[in-house]
Write an enzyme that holds these catalytic residues in place. Structure first.
Site, PDB file in Angstrom:
ATOM      1  N   ASP A   1       0.848  -1.192   0.000  1.00  0.00           N
ATOM      2  CA  ASP A   1       0.000   0.000   0.000  1.00  0.00           C
ATOM      3  C   ASP A   1       0.885   1.245   0.000  1.00  0.00           C
ATOM      4  OD1 ASP A   1       0.203   1.125   3.026  1.00  0.00           O
ATOM      5  OD2 ASP A   1       0.292  -1.063   3.033  1.00  0.00           O
TER       6      ASP A   1
ATOM      7  N   ASP B   1       0.744   3.602   2.426  1.00  0.00           N
ATOM      8  CA  ASP B   1       0.595   4.181   3.752  1.00  0.00           C
ATOM      9  C   ASP B   1      -0.554   5.199   3.684  1.00  0.00           C
ATOM     10  OD1 ASP B   1       1.758   3.817   6.417  1.00  0.00           O
ATOM     11  OD2 ASP B   1       2.268   5.941   6.298  1.00  0.00           O
TER      12      ASP B   1
END
Length: 292
Positions: free
Chosen positions: A210, A212
């Site tokens: 991802d 973050d």
């Protein structure tokens, strides 16, 4: 020359090694308590291998509760020479996208609730972690990932946070914009420091799940999306591991970067002042330099 034994410490999503021959789960006792789980040993491509699920099978350990000292000590007792850490991370860089791998070469340690050294009162040692990963082992991981068709980035700074919560938006922006971190995770510290104290070569393969929380187009971390990306990354991780034995070989010369000699001048406590109980606890980790 000595026998190569490669250990893979598997993070979130990595719970096995494909094609392991003579595979058997072993219990290993250490002076630092029980490791995260039993350790799976066997051979792959004629090279001895060990696999340790960092969080335990079923994911029972939090990043803070992982018994890092017991894990590294247990691997050392089994004869491991090279440790490959595989872990899930968030990315602070647009070009390090979910599904990509990063062969990390630096860390910023922001953990605070973990025991970070095998040494202590009665037996004091200071090792250098200026370069916390082994360039030789990291290069092998990069080559293995490239050969497996994985999008992989060579070099990067891993921000190790305590967790288990993900970052606030303010923290995420600070780590990215002011501290120069490239990825963020919760488990490579103190693991890398302990591997250095145990004179083990250590490389870190970070699997991006991802962005973050800093990314304006992605918002906060979505756990469902992370799990979906983890599934794809897990197979890529196993493909990378499968290529390591051929690259590293069944026998190895001393590490050209000195990882396996990190304690040579690190112990400061005079021989006659060393705590016998500490010496006994350090039989696996530091026996090479403590045994007369």
């Amino acid at each position: 020359m000595s026998d190569t034994m490669i250990a893979v410490i598997g993070g979130s999503g990595i719970y096995e090694i494909d094609g392991l021959e003579n595979a058997a789960w072993q219990s290993v006792e250490t002076p630092w308590g029980a490791p995260s789980d039993q350790i799976l040993t066997g051979t792959l491509g004629g090279v001895k291998m060990a696999f340790l699920p960092r969080h335990g099978r079923g994911h029972v350990h939090t990043p803070t509760s992982v018994p890092y000292r017991a894990n590294i000590d247990a691997l050392k007792r089994l004869g491991v020479t090279d440790v490959i850490s595989v872990s899930a991370v968030g990315s602070f860089r647009e070009e390090m996208a979910p599904g990509d791998f990063v062969v990390v070469d630096q860390f910023i340690d922001r953990t605070f609730a973990r025991e970070k050294s095998f040494f202590g009162p009665g037996l004091v040692a200071h090792v250098s972690v200026a370069h916390p990963t082994c360039p030789r082992l990291s290069e092998a991981c990069f080559t293995a990932a490239t050969n497996a068709g994985i999008t992989v980035h060579k070099g990067g700074t891993y921000l190790a946070m305590e967790g288990p919560q993900f970052s606030t938006l303010a923290e995420s922006k600070m780590y990215r914009e002011h501290w120069g971190a490239d990825v963020i995770g919760m488990t490579n510290m103190p693991e890398a420091k302990l591997a250095r104290e145990a004179e083990l070569c250590y490389a870190s393969v970070a699997m991006v799940t991802d962005y973050d929380s800093w990314h304006p187009d992605h918002g906060e971390v979505d756990v469902a999306e992370i799990i979906a990306t983890l599934t794809g990354n897990a197979q890529k991780g196993r493909d990378l591991v499968a290529r390591l034995p051929a690259l590293l070989g069944a026998s190895r010369a001393p590490c050209p970067h000195g990882c396996d000699r990190a304690l040579e001048f690190a112990i400061l406590t005079a021989p006659d002042a060393r705590d016998p109980a500490m010496i006994a606890k350090l039989d696996a980790v530091a026996g090479r330099v403590l045994t007369p």
